[in-house]
Design a protein around this motif. Structure first.
Motif, PDB file in Angstrom:
ATOM      1  N   ASP A 133       1.216   9.510  -5.761  1.00 36.64           N
ATOM      2  CA  ASP A 133       1.904  10.812  -5.688  1.00 36.64           C
ATOM      3  C   ASP A 133       2.576  11.148  -7.028  1.00 36.64           C
ATOM      4  N   LYS A 179       4.403   6.005  14.561  1.00 36.10           N
ATOM      5  CA  LYS A 179       4.568   6.053  13.099  1.00 36.10           C
ATOM      6  C   LYS A 179       3.992   4.804  12.429  1.00 36.10           C
ATOM      7  N   ASP A 180       3.925   3.702  13.151  1.00 36.67           N
ATOM      8  CA  ASP A 180       3.330   2.502  12.559  1.00 36.67           C
ATOM      9  C   ASP A 180       2.767   1.589  13.654  1.00 36.67           C
ATOM     10  N   ALA A 181       2.276   0.435  13.206  1.00 42.02           N
ATOM     11  CA  ALA A 181       1.614  -0.471  14.145  1.00 42.02           C
ATOM     12  C   ALA A 181       2.592  -1.054  15.173  1.00 42.02           C
ATOM     13  N   MET A 191      -6.103   3.024  -6.562  1.00 48.19           N
ATOM     14  CA  MET A 191      -5.961   3.003  -5.097  1.00 48.19           C
ATOM     15  C   MET A 191      -7.068   2.156  -4.486  1.00 48.19           C
ATOM     16  N   MET A 240       0.834  -1.221   0.000  1.00 54.84           N
ATOM     17  CA  MET A 240       0.000   0.000   0.000  1.00 54.84           C
ATOM     18  C   MET A 240       0.859   1.258   0.000  1.00 54.84           C
ATOM     19  N   GLY A 245      -1.202   8.031  11.471  1.00 53.42           N
ATOM     20  CA  GLY A 245      -1.697   8.273  10.111  1.00 53.42           C
ATOM     21  C   GLY A 245      -0.656   9.096   9.364  1.00 53.42           C
ATOM     22  N   LEU A 249      -5.893  12.528   6.282  1.00 54.80           N
ATOM     23  CA  LEU A 249      -6.068  13.749   5.493  1.00 54.80           C
ATOM     24  C   LEU A 249      -5.679  14.975   6.322  1.00 54.80           C
ATOM     25  N   ASP A 250      -5.016  15.929   5.682  1.00 52.56           N
ATOM     26  CA  ASP A 250      -4.707  17.200   6.373  1.00 52.56           C
ATOM     27  C   ASP A 250      -5.983  17.807   6.957  1.00 52.56           C
ATOM     28  N   SER A 265      -6.986   7.661  14.129  1.00 52.77           N
ATOM     29  CA  SER A 265      -6.284   7.644  12.851  1.00 52.77           C
ATOM     30  C   SER A 265      -6.832   8.748  11.941  1.00 52.77           C
ATOM     31  N   LYS A 319     -15.131  12.479   8.886  1.00 55.98           N
ATOM     32  CA  LYS A 319     -14.921  12.863   7.481  1.00 55.98           C
ATOM     33  C   LYS A 319     -13.704  12.195   6.829  1.00 55.98           C
ATOM     34  N   GLN A 365     -12.171   8.515   5.469  1.00 57.53           N
ATOM     35  CA  GLN A 365     -12.612   7.149   5.176  1.00 57.53           C
ATOM     36  C   GLN A 365     -11.458   6.159   5.034  1.00 57.53           C
ATOM     37  N   HIS A 366     -10.263   6.596   5.351  1.00 56.83           N
ATOM     38  CA  HIS A 366      -9.109   5.697   5.212  1.00 56.83           C
ATOM     39  C   HIS A 366      -9.067   4.740   6.402  1.00 56.83           C
ATOM     40  N   ASP A 367      -9.007   3.435   6.109  1.00 57.12           N
ATOM     41  CA  ASP A 367      -8.996   2.530   7.269  1.00 57.12           C
ATOM     42  C   ASP A 367      -7.970   1.411   7.200  1.00 57.12           C
ATOM     43  N   ILE A 368      -7.142   1.393   6.160  1.00 58.04           N
ATOM     44  CA  ILE A 368      -6.209   0.256   6.051  1.00 58.04           C
ATOM     45  C   ILE A 368      -5.196   0.281   7.201  1.00 58.04           C
ATOM     46  N   GLY A 369      -4.572   1.440   7.401  1.00 58.37           N
ATOM     47  CA  GLY A 369      -3.588   1.567   8.484  1.00 58.37           C
ATOM     48  C   GLY A 369      -4.225   1.305   9.838  1.00 58.37           C
TER      49      GLY A 369
HETATM   50  C1  B12 Z   1      -5.653   3.928  -0.143  1.00 54.27           C
HETATM   51  C2  B12 Z   1      -5.889   5.402  -0.160  1.00 54.27           C
HETATM   52  C3  B12 Z   1      -7.208   5.834  -0.347  1.00 54.27           C
HETATM   53  C4  B12 Z   1      -8.397   4.881  -0.417  1.00 54.27           C
HETATM   54  C5  B12 Z   1      -8.748   4.487   1.044  1.00 54.27           C
HETATM   55  C6  B12 Z   1      -9.334   3.095   1.152  1.00 54.27           C
HETATM   56  C7  B12 Z   1      -9.340   2.591   2.555  1.00 54.27           C
HETATM   57  N1  B12 Z   1     -10.241   1.644   2.779  1.00 54.27           N
HETATM   58  O1  B12 Z   1      -8.592   3.008   3.448  1.00 54.27           O
HETATM   59  C8  B12 Z   1      -9.477   5.763  -1.107  1.00 54.27           C
HETATM   60  C9  B12 Z   1      -9.402   5.558  -2.607  1.00 54.27           C
HETATM   61  C10 B12 Z   1     -10.913   5.541  -0.637  1.00 54.27           C
HETATM   62  C11 B12 Z   1      -8.952   7.160  -0.793  1.00 54.27           C
HETATM   63  C12 B12 Z   1      -9.743   8.287  -0.860  1.00 54.27           C
HETATM   64  C13 B12 Z   1      -9.262   9.578  -0.708  1.00 54.27           C
HETATM   65  N2  B12 Z   1      -7.960   9.924  -0.533  1.00 54.27           N
HETATM   66 CO1  B12 Z   1      -6.550   8.669  -0.134  1.00 54.27          CO
HETATM   67  N3  B12 Z   1      -5.000   7.625  -0.038  1.00 54.27           N
HETATM   68  C14 B12 Z   1      -4.824   6.338  -0.013  1.00 54.27           C
HETATM   69  C15 B12 Z   1      -3.296   6.040   0.037  1.00 54.27           C
HETATM   70  C16 B12 Z   1      -2.850   5.701  -1.388  1.00 54.27           C
HETATM   71  C17 B12 Z   1      -2.830   4.922   0.928  1.00 54.27           C
HETATM   72  C18 B12 Z   1      -3.260   4.991   2.391  1.00 54.27           C
HETATM   73  C19 B12 Z   1      -2.890   3.682   3.022  1.00 54.27           C
HETATM   74  O2  B12 Z   1      -3.733   2.787   3.124  1.00 54.27           O
HETATM   75  N4  B12 Z   1      -1.588   3.503   3.386  1.00 54.27           N
HETATM   76  C20 B12 Z   1      -1.039   2.223   3.884  1.00 54.27           C
HETATM   77  C21 B12 Z   1      -1.235   2.126   5.394  1.00 54.27           C
HETATM   78  C22 B12 Z   1      -0.658   0.794   5.884  1.00 54.27           C
HETATM   79  O3  B12 Z   1      -0.477   3.172   5.967  1.00 54.27           O
HETATM   80  P1  B12 Z   1      -1.109   4.268   6.946  1.00 54.27           P
HETATM   81  O4  B12 Z   1      -2.534   4.475   6.666  1.00 54.27           O
HETATM   82  O5  B12 Z   1      -0.223   5.458   6.960  1.00 54.27           O
HETATM   83  O6  B12 Z   1      -1.064   3.566   8.395  1.00 54.27           O
HETATM   84  C23 B12 Z   1       0.121   3.255   9.110  1.00 54.27           C
HETATM   85  C24 B12 Z   1       0.643   4.418   9.971  1.00 54.27           C
HETATM   86  O7  B12 Z   1       0.308   5.702   9.490  1.00 54.27           O
HETATM   87  C25 B12 Z   1       0.115   4.142  11.350  1.00 54.27           C
HETATM   88  N5  B12 Z   1      -1.248   4.543  11.724  1.00 54.27           N
HETATM   89  C26 B12 Z   1      -2.321   4.840  10.954  1.00 54.27           C
HETATM   90  N6  B12 Z   1      -3.381   5.099  11.703  1.00 54.27           N
HETATM   91  C27 B12 Z   1      -3.009   4.949  12.985  1.00 54.27           C
HETATM   92  C28 B12 Z   1      -3.725   5.088  14.176  1.00 54.27           C
HETATM   93  C29 B12 Z   1      -3.096   4.880  15.386  1.00 54.27           C
HETATM   94  C30 B12 Z   1      -3.865   4.976  16.649  1.00 54.27           C
HETATM   95  C31 B12 Z   1      -1.718   4.544  15.410  1.00 54.27           C
HETATM   96  C32 B12 Z   1      -1.077   4.347  16.704  1.00 54.27           C
HETATM   97  C33 B12 Z   1      -0.994   4.412  14.225  1.00 54.27           C
HETATM   98  C34 B12 Z   1      -1.645   4.600  13.022  1.00 54.27           C
HETATM   99  O8  B12 Z   1       0.150   2.722  11.395  1.00 54.27           O
HETATM  100  C35 B12 Z   1      -0.308   2.206  10.128  1.00 54.27           C
HETATM  101  C36 B12 Z   1       0.230   0.817   9.911  1.00 54.27           C
HETATM  102  O9  B12 Z   1       1.621   0.752  10.093  1.00 54.27           O
HETATM  103  C37 B12 Z   1      -2.737   7.419   0.545  1.00 54.27           C
HETATM  104  C38 B12 Z   1      -1.304   7.744   0.140  1.00 54.27           C
HETATM  105  C39 B12 Z   1      -0.338   7.735   1.294  1.00 54.27           C
HETATM  106  N7  B12 Z   1       0.889   8.022   0.937  1.00 54.27           N
HETATM  107  O10 B12 Z   1      -0.688   7.533   2.436  1.00 54.27           O
HETATM  108  C40 B12 Z   1      -3.769   8.395  -0.061  1.00 54.27           C
HETATM  109  C41 B12 Z   1      -3.996   9.732   0.616  1.00 54.27           C
HETATM  110  C42 B12 Z   1      -4.030   9.594   2.123  1.00 54.27           C
HETATM  111  N8  B12 Z   1      -5.333  10.102   0.127  1.00 54.27           N
HETATM  112  C43 B12 Z   1      -5.450  11.356  -0.157  1.00 54.27           C
HETATM  113  C44 B12 Z   1      -6.622  11.982  -0.650  1.00 54.27           C
HETATM  114  C45 B12 Z   1      -6.495  13.457  -1.031  1.00 54.27           C
HETATM  115  C46 B12 Z   1      -7.834  11.274  -0.776  1.00 54.27           C
HETATM  116  C47 B12 Z   1      -9.166  11.823  -1.288  1.00 54.27           C
HETATM  117  C48 B12 Z   1      -9.547  13.236  -0.797  1.00 54.27           C
HETATM  118  C49 B12 Z   1      -9.116  11.737  -2.817  1.00 54.27           C
HETATM  119  C50 B12 Z   1     -10.299  12.334  -3.561  1.00 54.27           C
HETATM  120  N9  B12 Z   1     -10.007  13.402  -4.245  1.00 54.27           N
HETATM  121  O11 B12 Z   1     -11.405  11.845  -3.437  1.00 54.27           O
HETATM  122  C51 B12 Z   1     -10.168  10.761  -0.777  1.00 54.27           C
HETATM  123  C52 B12 Z   1     -10.718  11.114   0.618  1.00 54.27           C
HETATM  124  C53 B12 Z   1     -11.770  10.156   1.088  1.00 54.27           C
HETATM  125  C54 B12 Z   1     -12.078  10.436   2.560  1.00 54.27           C
HETATM  126  N10 B12 Z   1     -13.057  11.286   2.843  1.00 54.27           N
HETATM  127  O12 B12 Z   1     -11.432   9.914   3.440  1.00 54.27           O
HETATM  128  C55 B12 Z   1      -4.152  12.115   0.145  1.00 54.27           C
HETATM  129  C56 B12 Z   1      -4.202  12.939   1.418  1.00 54.27           C
HETATM  130  C57 B12 Z   1      -3.468  14.245   1.262  1.00 54.27           C
HETATM  131  C58 B12 Z   1      -3.456  14.956   2.558  1.00 54.27           C
HETATM  132  N11 B12 Z   1      -2.267  15.027   3.154  1.00 54.27           N
HETATM  133  O13 B12 Z   1      -4.467  15.408   3.035  1.00 54.27           O
HETATM  134  C59 B12 Z   1      -3.096  10.943   0.134  1.00 54.27           C
HETATM  135  C60 B12 Z   1      -1.867  11.195   1.027  1.00 54.27           C
HETATM  136  C61 B12 Z   1      -2.660  10.775  -1.348  1.00 54.27           C
HETATM  137  C62 B12 Z   1      -1.925  11.986  -1.894  1.00 54.27           C
HETATM  138  N12 B12 Z   1      -0.614  11.959  -1.919  1.00 54.27           N
HETATM  139  O14 B12 Z   1      -2.542  12.949  -2.285  1.00 54.27           O
HETATM  140  N13 B12 Z   1      -7.621   7.135  -0.478  1.00 54.27           N
END
Ligand code: B12
Length: 231
Positions: free
Chosen positions: A67, A210-212, A76, A59, A192, A163-164, A160, A112, A114-118
């Protein structure tokens, strides 16, 4: 290519199972994420490795491709669906009922957002580490989060945001905990992609992870320091 590499590749192709085509030609009929998760489990690969080195790392690459404008929203979504399905397959393999004694952990993606994978990965890892996880899902308003913390008398809360524009709801949740006079009863962990340690400090959270893995380590530190079960 080992099974972890194949998992990453199939996340990138957005292939849930062998019946999916993938973004490029030539994949139909080959094992997809679902079959590969089963193979990895059969090979004795740990759930953590499957989650973090396979699915999570796939992911992250999807994010980089988005990006660089090599991937778009449907790509995505396909990748996210493949990971979501794999997480469901993995969940029962990571439940150690007998070790649930470390305390309740309420988990949510803020309003607001909807990201839930992390978040789901964090939830599974924390469950596996012995906590009782109450996952409220995505787009959860601060009121509901705080209500649940109070009702469940949870000593830990994880928020989690990806989004900014939604990070501010983390701050709102912490403020509401203060307002309801329960802030001192719960440790708040935030995470996040856009979240930083500085942000966590600014809003008065107890920890940024920073991660799980970092989340599990942090929780164990709190427990070692004597914090557990509704202190
Ligand atoms: C997949 C994805 C989507 C999917 C989400 C599906 C889903 N079921 O989650 C979909 C297509 C729906 C989506 C939609 C959107 N997305 Co999006 N998405 C992504 C993407 C590519 C990957 C996120 C992800 O899953 N990462 C992998 C996981 C494993 O990593 P993680 O989430 O960071 O989690 C790890 C850590 O952060 C931490 N962590 C996370 N949460 C928590 C919580 C706690 C308590 C703890 C301790 C740790 C922790 O541990 C996790 C595991 O190690 C990112 C890009 C990126 N670089 O992140 C963009 C990204 C987040 N999305 C973005 C955007 C703009 C959107 C949309 C607005 C796009 C649009 N124009 O419609 C919409 C918004 C929808 C909404 N209202 O939420 C932007 C956000 C920009 C910003 N900084 O605000 C990103 C960064 C892409 C980009 N570069 O522009 N998205």
């Amino acid at each position: 290519m080992d099974v972890i590499e194949m998992l990453k590749l199939n996340v990138l192709q957005g292939r849930r199972n062998r019946y999916d085509d993938g973004l490029e030609d030539g994949y139909y009929g080959q094992p997809g994420v679902e079959e590969l998760v089963y193979t990895a489990l059969e090979q004795g690969i740990s759930v953590q490795d499957i989650l973090v080195r396979g699915l999570g790392s796939g992911m992250e690459e999807v994010g980089r491709k988005y990006d660089r404008k090599e991937y778009f929203i449907p790509d995505m979504l396909a990748a996210a669906e493949a990971v979501g399905m794999a997480v469901e397959v993995l969940e029962p393999h990571f439940q150690r009922e007998q070790f649930r004694g470390k305390g309740k952990f309420v988990l949510a993606t803020v309003e607001k957002d909807q990201h839930d994978i992390g978040k789901n990965i964090v939830g599974i890892m924390i469950k596996g580490a012995g906590f009782q996880v109450r996952d409220l899902g995505i787009d959860v308003p601060a009121e509901r989060i705080v209500e649940t913390v109070i009702q469940e008398e949870a000593p830990f809360l994880g928020l989690s945001a990806l989004l900014d524009t939604t990070m501010k709801y983390m701050a709102e949740t912490v403020e509401l905990l203060e307002k309801k006079n329960v802030r001192h009863k719960v440790k708040v962990l935030v995470g996040g992609a856009p979240v930083t340690r500085e942000f966590a400090e600014k809003i008065g959270a107890d920890a940024y992870c920073k991660d799980a893995f970092a989340a599990v380590e942090q929780l164990d530190k709190f427990i070692q320091a004597g914090w557990a079960n509704g202190c």
